[in-house]
Design an enzyme around this catalytic site. Structure first.
Site, PDB file in Angstrom:
ATOM      1  N   SER A 143       0.851  -1.199   0.000  1.00 39.35           N
ATOM      2  CA  SER A 143       0.000   0.000   0.000  1.00 39.35           C
ATOM      3  C   SER A 143       0.881   1.242   0.000  1.00 39.35           C
ATOM      4  O   SER A 143       1.980   1.237   0.582  1.00 39.35           O
ATOM      5  CB  SER A 143      -0.885   0.020   1.249  1.00 39.35           C
ATOM      6  OG  SER A 143      -1.579   1.257   1.332  1.00 39.35           O
ATOM      7  N   TYR A 157      -1.798  -0.602  10.184  1.00 38.12           N
ATOM      8  CA  TYR A 157      -1.943  -1.079   8.802  1.00 38.12           C
ATOM      9  C   TYR A 157      -0.756  -0.615   7.951  1.00 38.12           C
ATOM     10  O   TYR A 157      -0.139  -1.408   7.229  1.00 38.12           O
ATOM     11  CB  TYR A 157      -3.253  -0.539   8.220  1.00 38.12           C
ATOM     12  CG  TYR A 157      -3.437  -0.754   6.735  1.00 38.12           C
ATOM     13  CD1 TYR A 157      -3.892  -1.968   6.247  1.00 38.12           C
ATOM     14  CD2 TYR A 157      -3.159   0.266   5.828  1.00 38.12           C
ATOM     15  CE1 TYR A 157      -4.057  -2.163   4.877  1.00 38.12           C
ATOM     16  CE2 TYR A 157      -3.324   0.081   4.465  1.00 38.12           C
ATOM     17  CZ  TYR A 157      -3.774  -1.138   4.000  1.00 38.12           C
ATOM     18  OH  TYR A 157      -3.931  -1.328   2.653  1.00 38.12           O
TER      19      TYR A 157
END
Ligand code: NAP
Length: 248
Positions: A143, A157
């Site tokens: 990501s 995350y």
């Protein structure tokens, strides 16, 4: 001969779009899911309609026995495994670190890091030439958060994806001599269900307009990058972290 790929988290979003595109290229696709069986079967149907072949595989990527069973099932059904898309991932509701529970942190790293490592390990064991494999390719779905840090949203995350990036760089060096290329894509704000699971279904639309390209991305746009990295067109690409983030 049809190439065989396992895509984790292929019941929805980026995983489903990647399955559909690989189906259109004639691949045989292992469609992994954890909870959403009807959605996984819909992905498999889309792969079939696109011209490929699919096999639905239930399994939690953070469970070692499940991961081994998925790879065993694919290998015994098709006699080979050529590629892994390490795509399954989770977020949790936006929060500063000070308010995150230990349970949340453990699950985040269990799925996004431990799960990605278990799947990459099984792929390495089966695809490495020294271990009797024919080589292959791995794409890890990281990501843009890995380089942004996601303060006050989810640094857990973001950090889990930082670990995925580091694994990509190291494993590419380990497996290059084994005929296995290892790369990552780093999506930005992509319009999928993941934002609703983090409590903010509008997140991609609202923040997407602030990116240089002025909109959120689509799952198909990430799938194009993944499929390219798996393909022979990317035969000299390994250890790359490819941003698919509209300039974010
Ligand atoms: P999504 O729409 O929420 O889909 C998540 C998928 O992962 C589902 O197929 C889900 O299966 C599966 N999954 C979740 N936990 C699992 C587990 N423990 N074992 C096996 N499968 C599991 O997510 P997405 O947006 O497509 O995201 C895919 C990947 O892209 C993730 O790694 C995510 O971090 C990354 N990413 C997404 C964005 C974005 O903006 N969308 C941005 C950057 C990176 P079930 O359907 O059975 O629950």
């Amino acid at each position: 001969m049809s190439k065989v790929v396992l895509i984790t988290g292929a019941s929805r979003g980026i995983g489903r779009a990647t399955a559909r595109l690989l189906g259109a290229r004639g691949w045989t696709v292992g469609v992994n899911y954890q909870h959403n069986e009807p959605a996984a079967h819909e992905t498999a149907a889309e792969v079939g309609r696109a011209g490929g072949h699919a096999r639905v595989l239930r399994g939690d990527v953070s469970n070692e026995a499940d991961v081994i069973a998925m790879f065993d099932t694919l290998e015994s059904a098709y006699g080979r495994i050529d590629a892994l898309v390490n795509n399954a991932g989770i977020v949790a509701p936006s929060s500063p670190l000070a308010d995150m529970s230990a349970e949340r942190l453990a699950r985040m790293f269990d799925v996004n890091v431990y799960g990605a490592f278990l799947c990459a390990r099984e792929a390495a064991r089966r695809m490495s030439k020294d271990r009797g494999g024919d080589g292959g390719a791995i794409v890890n779905v990281s990501s843009a958060a890995a380089r942004l840090g996601s303060p006050n949203e989810y640094i857990d995350y973001a950090s889990s994806k930082g670990a995925v990036d580091t694994m990509t760089v190291g494993l590419a060096k380990e497996l290059g001599p084994q005929g296995v290329r290892v790369n990552a894509v780093r999506p930005g704000l992509i319009d999928t269900d993941i934002h609703a699971s983090g409590g903010r279904p509008e997140r991609a639309a609202v923040l997407g307009v602030q990116t240089p390209l002025g909109r959120p991305g689509g799952a198909d746009e990430v799938a194009e990058a993944i499929v390219w990295l798996l393909s022979d067109a990317a035969s000299y690409v390994t250890g790359a972290l490819l941003d698919v983030s509209g300039g974010r």
